[in-house]
Design an enzyme around this catalytic site. Structure first.
Site, PDB file in Angstrom:
ATOM      1  N   ASN A   9       0.880  -1.172   0.000  1.00 58.60           N
ATOM      2  CA  ASN A   9       0.000   0.000   0.000  1.00 58.60           C
ATOM      3  C   ASN A   9       0.915   1.219   0.000  1.00 58.60           C
ATOM      4  O   ASN A   9       1.472   1.581   1.036  1.00 58.60           O
ATOM      5  CB  ASN A   9      -0.899  -0.031   1.252  1.00 58.60           C
ATOM      6  CG  ASN A   9      -1.732   1.239   1.382  1.00 58.60           C
ATOM      7  OD1 ASN A   9      -1.785   2.062   0.465  1.00 58.60           O
ATOM      8  ND2 ASN A   9      -2.388   1.401   2.521  1.00 58.60           N
ATOM      9  N   LYS A  11       0.134   4.213  -0.342  1.00 57.01           N
ATOM     10  CA  LYS A  11      -0.505   5.413   0.213  1.00 57.01           C
ATOM     11  C   LYS A  11      -0.267   6.602  -0.730  1.00 57.01           C
ATOM     12  O   LYS A  11      -0.206   6.397  -1.939  1.00 57.01           O
ATOM     13  CB  LYS A  11      -0.023   5.657   1.646  1.00 57.01           C
ATOM     14  CG  LYS A  11      -0.168   4.395   2.518  1.00 57.01           C
ATOM     15  CD  LYS A  11       0.034   4.614   3.989  1.00 57.01           C
ATOM     16  CE  LYS A  11      -0.185   3.298   4.734  1.00 57.01           C
ATOM     17  NZ  LYS A  11      -0.079   3.420   6.185  1.00 57.01           N
ATOM     18  N   HIS A  96      -9.470   1.237   4.893  1.00 54.05           N
ATOM     19  CA  HIS A  96      -8.194   1.447   5.585  1.00 54.05           C
ATOM     20  C   HIS A  96      -8.411   2.415   6.744  1.00 54.05           C
ATOM     21  O   HIS A  96      -9.220   3.335   6.650  1.00 54.05           O
ATOM     22  CB  HIS A  96      -7.146   1.995   4.606  1.00 54.05           C
ATOM     23  CG  HIS A  96      -5.781   1.984   5.185  1.00 54.05           C
ATOM     24  ND1 HIS A  96      -5.330   2.962   6.039  1.00 54.05           N
ATOM     25  CD2 HIS A  96      -4.757   1.086   5.071  1.00 54.05           C
ATOM     26  CE1 HIS A  96      -4.097   2.663   6.417  1.00 54.05           C
ATOM     27  NE2 HIS A  96      -3.721   1.536   5.844  1.00 54.05           N
ATOM     28  N   GLU A  98      -6.789   4.854   7.707  1.00 54.35           N
ATOM     29  CA  GLU A  98      -6.615   6.276   7.341  1.00 54.35           C
ATOM     30  C   GLU A  98      -7.869   6.808   6.657  1.00 54.35           C
ATOM     31  O   GLU A  98      -8.233   7.976   6.823  1.00 54.35           O
ATOM     32  CB  GLU A  98      -5.358   6.427   6.466  1.00 54.35           C
ATOM     33  CG  GLU A  98      -4.087   6.254   7.298  1.00 54.35           C
ATOM     34  CD  GLU A  98      -2.916   5.630   6.565  1.00 54.35           C
ATOM     35  OE1 GLU A  98      -2.892   5.634   5.316  1.00 54.35           O
ATOM     36  OE2 GLU A  98      -2.007   5.117   7.256  1.00 54.35           O
ATOM     37  N   GLU A 168      -5.248  -4.672  10.684  1.00 52.37           N
ATOM     38  CA  GLU A 168      -4.245  -3.623  10.885  1.00 52.37           C
ATOM     39  C   GLU A 168      -4.552  -2.871  12.175  1.00 52.37           C
ATOM     40  O   GLU A 168      -5.380  -1.957  12.186  1.00 52.37           O
ATOM     41  CB  GLU A 168      -4.277  -2.626   9.716  1.00 52.37           C
ATOM     42  CG  GLU A 168      -3.914  -3.220   8.379  1.00 52.37           C
ATOM     43  CD  GLU A 168      -3.297  -2.184   7.444  1.00 52.37           C
ATOM     44  OE1 GLU A 168      -2.306  -2.517   6.798  1.00 52.37           O
ATOM     45  OE2 GLU A 168      -3.788  -1.040   7.372  1.00 52.37           O
ATOM     46  N   GLY A 174       2.636   2.626  10.860  1.00 54.59           N
ATOM     47  CA  GLY A 174       3.591   3.715  10.701  1.00 54.59           C
ATOM     48  C   GLY A 174       4.286   4.107  11.994  1.00 54.59           C
ATOM     49  O   GLY A 174       4.935   5.142  12.067  1.00 54.59           O
ATOM     50  N   SER A 214       3.594  -1.826  10.475  1.00 54.48           N
ATOM     51  CA  SER A 214       5.042  -1.897  10.698  1.00 54.48           C
ATOM     52  C   SER A 214       5.650  -3.250  10.324  1.00 54.48           C
ATOM     53  O   SER A 214       6.551  -3.739  11.006  1.00 54.48           O
ATOM     54  CB  SER A 214       5.388  -1.514  12.144  1.00 54.48           C
ATOM     55  OG  SER A 214       5.013  -0.157  12.390  1.00 54.48           O
TER      56      SER A 214
END
Ligand code: 13P
Length: 254
Positions: A9, A11, A96, A98, A168, A174, A214
């Site tokens: 991904n 992003k 996701h 985000e 996730e 991150g 991560s």
């Protein structure tokens, strides 16, 4: 029996020019790799070029990071399933964290996208995961169940064969702090148990569940050797062709 699936991904990273040089480099590292499905989800602007480069490759599949649930119309700024299929996109990341946190996506909205992706020939990579606050409160299993039930409402057992789930945990994305293999396995087993309730045990046993948060070359092999971890959804480390290829290799025969 579940083929491992390792997805990048990217992003909001990578220009078209960067995509071209990445692919040349990445492909040289995975030439000899077999038995693992690789997915790359670039930003929308690089999809057409990547599609041209891959030319229907069986080894590396094309993914998108999002889509809207209508086929066309007055939806400024959105991309439809038909537009993605025209470019031979096979997978679409939906829900996701985000998208949920920054853009306010709800399970109900994600569900609409899932229900449109499937008949359009796009396989959803449905993301679920708890925040740190939810984990600290011991609520992670409830959160996962709510997200799965809400996002997968109306999906038939036959359609579930084309769905990939990505667990996730938000606190691991991150942050450099991955879930331990035990924490991840525990969550994955729970996800599979919920899927069995939503469909049936044999359908749930076939669904691939990726871990994301991560993932790096150094921790990929132990995560991927857990019984219910069937792949990885990789952010930061997927921007580096060598690092991403090492994660792919860690999935071989795990
Ligand atoms: P990182 O690998 O950068 O933690 O991102 C994970 C992720 O969000 C993949 O979708």
């Amino acid at each position: 029996m579940r083929k491992k699936i390792i997805a990048a991904n990217w992003k909001m990273n990578m220009t078209v020019a960067e995509t071209v040089s990445y692919l040349e480099n990445f492909r040289s590292h995975v030439d000899e790799v077999n038995g693992v499905e690789i997915v790359i989800a670039p930003p929308f602007t690089a999809i057409a070029k990547l599609s041209e480069i891959l030319g229907g490759s069986q080894k590396i599949r094309l993914g998108a990071q999002n889509m809207y649930f209508e086929m066309s119309g007055a939806f400024t700024g959105e991309i439809s399933p038909a537009m993605l299929r025209e470019l031979f996109v096979r997978y679409v990341i939906l829900g996701h964290s985000e998208r949920r946190q920054v853009f306010g996506e709800t399970d109900a909205l994600i569900n609409k996208k899932v229900l449109v992706a499937l008949p359009s020939g796009l396989r959803p990579i449905l993301c679920v995961g708890e925040t740190l606050e939810e984990r600290d409160a011991g609520r992670e299993k409830d959160v996962l169940e709510t997200q799965l039930r809400g996002s997968l409402a109306g999906v038939t057992p036959a359609q579930m064969n084309d769905v990939v789930i990505a667990y996730e945990p938000v606190w691991a994305i991150g942050t450099g702090r991955n879930a331990t293999p035990e924490q991840a396995q525990d969550a994955h087993a729970h996800v599979r148990a919920v899927l069995a309730e939503l469909t049936d045990a044999s359908t749930a046993a076939k669904v691939r569940i990726q871990y994301g948060g991560s993932v790096k070359p150094a921790n990929a092999a132990t995560l991927l050797s857990q019984p219910d971890i069937d792949g990885a959804l990789v952010g930061g480390a997927s921007l580096e062709p060598l690092a991403f290829s090492e994660i792919v290799k860690a999935a071989v025969e795990k």
